[in-house]
Design an enzyme around this catalytic site. Structure first.
Site, mmCIF file in Angstrom:
data_model
loop_
_atom_site.group_PDB
_atom_site.id
_atom_site.type_symbol
_atom_site.label_atom_id
_atom_site.label_comp_id
_atom_site.label_asym_id
_atom_site.label_seq_id
_atom_site.Cartn_x
_atom_site.Cartn_y
_atom_site.Cartn_z
ATOM 1 N N ASP A 104 -63.044 -0.372 -25.794
ATOM 2 C CA ASP A 104 -62.809 0.699 -26.761
ATOM 3 C C ASP A 104 -63.570 1.952 -26.367
ATOM 4 O O ASP A 104 -64.548 1.898 -25.611
ATOM 5 C CB ASP A 104 -63.245 0.251 -28.154
ATOM 6 C CG ASP A 104 -62.516 1.001 -29.262
ATOM 7 O OD1 ASP A 104 -61.617 1.816 -28.954
ATOM 8 O OD2 ASP A 104 -62.837 0.779 -30.450
ATOM 9 N N GLY A 105 -63.097 3.080 -26.887
ATOM 10 C CA GLY A 105 -63.755 4.362 -26.656
ATOM 11 C C GLY A 105 -63.955 5.099 -27.958
ATOM 12 O O GLY A 105 -63.342 4.775 -28.985
ATOM 13 N N GLU A 114 -61.631 5.387 -23.763
ATOM 14 C CA GLU A 114 -60.818 4.171 -23.747
ATOM 15 C C GLU A 114 -60.538 3.727 -22.304
ATOM 16 O O GLU A 114 -60.642 2.536 -21.979
ATOM 17 C CB GLU A 114 -59.494 4.428 -24.473
ATOM 18 C CG GLU A 114 -59.632 4.855 -25.927
ATOM 19 C CD GLU A 114 -59.665 3.682 -26.882
ATOM 20 O OE1 GLU A 114 -59.664 2.531 -26.406
ATOM 21 O OE2 GLU A 114 -59.675 3.919 -28.110
ATOM 22 N N ASP A 168 -57.041 -1.208 -28.622
ATOM 23 C CA ASP A 168 -56.344 -0.587 -29.746
ATOM 24 C C ASP A 168 -55.675 0.733 -29.366
ATOM 25 O O ASP A 168 -55.186 1.458 -30.235
ATOM 26 C CB ASP A 168 -57.281 -0.394 -30.946
ATOM 27 C CG ASP A 168 -58.460 0.522 -30.638
ATOM 28 O OD1 ASP A 168 -58.438 1.236 -29.610
ATOM 29 O OD2 ASP A 168 -59.422 0.532 -31.439
ATOM 30 N N HIS A 185 -60.077 -0.955 -36.438
ATOM 31 C CA HIS A 185 -60.713 -0.742 -37.743
ATOM 32 C C HIS A 185 -60.114 -1.607 -38.853
ATOM 33 O O HIS A 185 -59.993 -1.175 -40.001
ATOM 34 C CB HIS A 185 -60.638 0.732 -38.134
ATOM 35 C CG HIS A 185 -61.117 1.664 -37.065
ATOM 36 N ND1 HIS A 185 -62.427 1.726 -36.644
ATOM 37 C CD2 HIS A 185 -60.426 2.554 -36.277
ATOM 38 C CE1 HIS A 185 -62.539 2.622 -35.677
ATOM 39 N NE2 HIS A 185 -61.348 3.127 -35.428
ATOM 40 N N ASP A 235 -66.064 -1.211 -30.605
ATOM 41 C CA ASP A 235 -66.036 0.096 -31.265
ATOM 42 C C ASP A 235 -67.435 0.517 -31.705
ATOM 43 O O ASP A 235 -67.834 1.678 -31.538
ATOM 44 C CB ASP A 235 -65.100 0.043 -32.475
ATOM 45 C CG ASP A 235 -65.114 1.326 -33.275
ATOM 46 O OD1 ASP A 235 -64.514 2.325 -32.814
ATOM 47 O OD2 ASP A 235 -65.720 1.345 -34.369
#
Length: 260
Positions: free
Chosen positions: A8-9, A43, A66, A120, A130
């Protein structure tokens, strides 16, 4: 076997202070960031670093992500972009080209697949990645160090060679002027990773010995007798130390001295 990891970013302002992270479990994760980047760059970097960290492992890799942009870039669009000289169908250059080309190199010969997960919504691996990516972004926003993570477990077990790397830290006492060495500037690509000296000690142990080197010295005002400390690092540990020093734009010695 299959390694399952989330990547994730995060970017505050997009663009702005940004972070990236990949996460397998609490003993196997990594994070880093930049002072100024986009969420997509975070990301992509998370995926790139995950492939690099697991390059020595002959297992399938399942990447939970995501970002549809990242998944489509790697699995659908990249082949066509390459055929067109890394240009899109409208002839315009592909964005984030450097990261995409590095990913293209990193995935060569690997067995992998991507799985989209909604962000989320409480997915444990995605949330963990995240949290670490955002933590790195916030650290760069505040000008503070952020944990880089332990990296991928099993690096040493895979037979990565160990070698002695002088990473000198300094303890200053009193008031006279004392000599401080000027180390050769590290040259590895910065991953913008940061860590604490406690983290380093936990990784390599307290196997220190006093060392005095009379060569290449500058003089600075300091507080007393100069003490030198040397420690042995594995190849991977030294690489991470170099990257973290580069992320701050300082020498290894200056970086370690700043952690004391």
């Amino acid at each position: 076997m299959t390694i399952t990891a989330a990547a994730d970013g995060s970017a505050l302002g997009n663009p702005g202070p940004a972070g990236w992270a990949w996460y397998v479990d609490d003993s196997s994760w990594a994070a880093g960031g930049w002072k100024h980047a986009t969420n997509n760059q975070g990301e992509l970097r998370a995926v790139l670093e995950l492939f690099r960290a697991t390059a020595h492992i002959d297992d399938d890799l399942l990447v939970l992500c995501d970002s549809q942009y990242v998944i489509n870039s790697v699995t659908k669009w990249m082949k066509g972009w390459k055929a067109k000289g890394w240009r899109k169908s409208d002839g315009k250059p592909v964005m984030n080209l450097d990261l995409l080309m590095e990913i293209d190199e990193a995935i060569a010969g690997r067995r992998y697949r991507f799985e989209w997960v909604k962000g989320h919504v409480g997915h444990p691996l995605n949330e963990a990645a995240d949290e670490r990516a955002r933590g790195a972004a916030e650290a760069f926003q505040r000008g503070r160090p952020a944990p880089a993570g332990p990296g991928f477990r099993g690096t040493e077990a895979a037979g990565e060679p160990a070698f002695a790397a002088k990473a000198t830290a300094f303890v200053r006492q009193g008031s006279p002027s004392v000599p401080i060495p000027r180390a050769e500037r590290a040259t590895a690509d910065a991953h913008d990773e940061l860590f604490s000296l406690d983290d380093l000690g936990a990784e390599i142990g307290e196997d220190f010995r006093d060392l005095i080197d009379p060569h290449g010295l500058d003089t600075m005002r300091s507080g007393g007798e100069l003490q030198w400390v040397s420690l042995s690092l594995s190849t991977d540990e030294h690489r991470r130390l170099v990257q973290r020093a580069n992320a701050r734009g300082v020498t290894i010695e200056e970086y370690l001295r700043g952690q004391i």
